[in-house]
Design a protein around this motif. Structure first.
Motif, PDB file in Angstrom:
ATOM      1  N   LEU A  27      -7.265   9.341  -7.643  1.00 24.98           N
ATOM      2  CA  LEU A  27      -6.606   8.249  -8.356  1.00 24.98           C
ATOM      3  C   LEU A  27      -5.617   7.624  -7.576  1.00 24.98           C
ATOM      4  N   ILE A  28      -5.160   7.959  -6.456  1.00 20.34           N
ATOM      5  CA  ILE A  28      -4.150   7.253  -5.524  1.00 20.34           C
ATOM      6  C   ILE A  28      -5.186   5.994  -4.999  1.00 20.34           C
ATOM      7  N   GLY A  29      -6.460   6.193  -4.658  1.00 23.92           N
ATOM      8  CA  GLY A  29      -7.354   5.155  -4.272  1.00 23.92           C
ATOM      9  C   GLY A  29      -7.618   4.286  -5.276  1.00 23.92           C
ATOM     10  N   SER A  30      -7.839   4.797  -6.519  1.00 27.39           N
ATOM     11  CA  SER A  30      -7.963   3.812  -7.687  1.00 27.39           C
ATOM     12  C   SER A  30      -6.646   2.905  -7.964  1.00 27.39           C
ATOM     13  N   HIS A  31      -5.565   3.580  -7.854  1.00 29.36           N
ATOM     14  CA  HIS A  31      -4.124   2.846  -8.063  1.00 29.36           C
ATOM     15  C   HIS A  31      -4.215   1.615  -6.839  1.00 29.36           C
ATOM     16  N   VAL A  39       0.635  -1.226   0.128  1.00 25.15           N
ATOM     17  CA  VAL A  39       0.018  -0.037   0.029  1.00 25.15           C
ATOM     18  C   VAL A  39       0.721   1.400  -0.176  1.00 25.15           C
ATOM     19  N   LEU A  40       1.997   1.305   0.831  1.00 28.32           N
ATOM     20  CA  LEU A  40       2.819   2.454   0.896  1.00 28.32           C
ATOM     21  C   LEU A  40       3.405   2.507  -0.130  1.00 28.32           C
ATOM     22  N   SER A  41       3.918   1.651  -1.045  1.00 23.04           N
ATOM     23  CA  SER A  41       4.822   1.721  -2.208  1.00 23.04           C
ATOM     24  C   SER A  41       3.993   2.291  -3.116  1.00 23.04           C
ATOM     25  N   VAL A  42       2.442   1.930  -3.324  1.00 23.44           N
ATOM     26  CA  VAL A  42       1.408   2.492  -4.363  1.00 23.44           C
ATOM     27  C   VAL A  42       1.309   4.070  -4.148  1.00 23.44           C
ATOM     28  N   ILE A  43       1.402   4.246  -2.713  1.00 22.68           N
ATOM     29  CA  ILE A  43       1.028   5.690  -2.441  1.00 22.68           C
ATOM     30  C   ILE A  43       2.352   6.598  -2.774  1.00 22.68           C
ATOM     31  N   LYS A  44       3.563   6.092  -2.643  1.00 17.06           N
ATOM     32  CA  LYS A  44       4.682   6.887  -2.637  1.00 17.06           C
ATOM     33  C   LYS A  44       5.090   6.949  -4.390  1.00 17.06           C
ATOM     34  N   LYS A  45       4.590   5.865  -4.996  1.00 14.09           N
ATOM     35  CA  LYS A  45       4.701   6.223  -6.451  1.00 14.09           C
ATOM     36  C   LYS A  45       3.530   7.041  -7.147  1.00 14.09           C
ATOM     37  N   ASN A  46       2.604   7.343  -6.609  1.00 15.41           N
ATOM     38  CA  ASN A  46       1.542   8.212  -7.017  1.00 15.41           C
ATOM     39  C   ASN A  46       1.392   9.267  -6.083  1.00 15.41           C
ATOM     40  N   ALA A  47       2.212   9.766  -5.341  1.00 15.09           N
ATOM     41  CA  ALA A  47       2.294  10.977  -4.475  1.00 15.09           C
ATOM     42  C   ALA A  47       1.841  12.039  -4.971  1.00 15.09           C
ATOM     43  N   ASP A  48       2.080  12.478  -6.334  1.00 16.88           N
ATOM     44  CA  ASP A  48       1.461  13.854  -6.987  1.00 16.88           C
ATOM     45  C   ASP A  48       0.216  13.529  -7.600  1.00 16.88           C
ATOM     46  N   SER A  49      -0.476  12.412  -7.451  1.00 15.52           N
ATOM     47  CA  SER A  49      -1.733  12.325  -8.085  1.00 15.52           C
ATOM     48  C   SER A  49      -2.859  12.607  -6.975  1.00 15.52           C
ATOM     49  N   PRO A  50      -3.928  13.138  -7.438  1.00 19.79           N
ATOM     50  CA  PRO A  50      -5.259  13.353  -6.687  1.00 19.79           C
ATOM     51  C   PRO A  50      -5.629  12.343  -5.847  1.00 19.79           C
TER      52      PRO A  50
END
Length: 260
Positions: A229-233, A215-226
């Motif tokens: 989109l982070i939730g969807s990823h 979960v943290l890895s996905v959040i870090k990779k998409n940190a600049d997304s709204p």
């Protein structure tokens, strides 16, 4: 009535009960579009393991501009868990009317725990209650045995909102327990993600868990997304990880972002 007719009658009765529970749960869980704020963007995803489940969230807009948010996970699945979420909904709604309590997340959880324990013994659930104060750029929270919430700062630094209270339902065994709130800055560009354990405990065919680390890895990779989109990823990553493995628990994800 022969055995076949009796069986069909029982199945029909269960289907009607399940349909009633499903319709009730749809009514008590707010739609994402009903969260309207000049200060925050909101995201939610809820998928019961069965037609109904024990994952629940709700929010309340207070007169002073603050916003209360609650996410909970009742033990068990199906109709029994859905009944507990209905009780949580009722208790939360009444608690929000009490200005002596609703400003404090820990007191909100204490009241909900007390209300439910008076009606049902040995009922346990985890929860996080929060109060957002947009004028002070502060959020207050109490985490009762729930998975860590993830705060992504505008600087991309990550902070975890860890439990500061035990799982709710233990009050009967811990009568001297002290309820207290945690306070943290929540300002422009910050994002908060909350979820139930059905996400991090989701397993692939090799019986590996999706885990907080992923979960943290996905959040870090998409940190600049709204936040949406982070939730969807996160959902997409979990689905890919499971590789068509059948779900074994409800999953709920909430996200809230301070408006730029």
């Amino acid at each position: 009535m022969n055995n076949s007719d009796h069986y069909e009658s029982l199945v029909s009765l269960f289907d009607k009960q399940l349909e009633f529970a499903q319709n009730l749960q749809k009514k008590i869980i707010p739609s994402p579009g009903s969260f309207v704020s000049d200060h925050y963007h909101f995201y939610s995803y809820l998928r019961p393991f069965r037609k109904v489940g024990g994952d629940f969230y709700d929010f309340h807009f207070m007169d002073n501009g603050k916003i209360s948010l609650l996410i909970a996970d009742a033990t068990g699945h199906g109709i029994d868990a859905a009944m507990i979420t209905s009780m949580i909904k009722l208790s939360y709604s009444y608690t929000m009317k009490d200005n002596r309590i609703n400003q404090s997340p820990s007191l909100v959880l204490k009241q909900i725990e007390s209300d439910i324990s008076q009606q049902m013994d040995n009922t346990f659930f985890t929860a996080i209650a929060l109060v957002f104060d947009p004028l002070e750029d502060i959020l207050y929270f109490a985490n009762a045995g729930h998975p860590d919430a993830v705060l992504l700062k505008a600087s991309h630094k990550i902070e975890l909102l860890k439990p500061n209270l035990p799982m709710l339902g233990l009050q009967q065994f811990m009568t001297t327990m002290h309820y207290f709130d945690m306070r943290i800055n929540f300002s422009r560009g910050d994002k908060l993600l909350l979820f139930t354990d059905g996400l991090i405990d989701a397993k692939n065919p090799d019986r590996e868990e999706f885990s907080m680390e992923r979960v943290l890895s996905v959040i870090k990779k998409n940190a600049d997304s709204p936040i949406n989109l982070i939730g969807s990823h996160i959902i997409d990553a979990c689905v890919d990880f499971k590789r068509e493995q059948a779900p074994s628990d409800d999953i709920c994800i909430l996200g809230i972002e301070v408006d730029d």
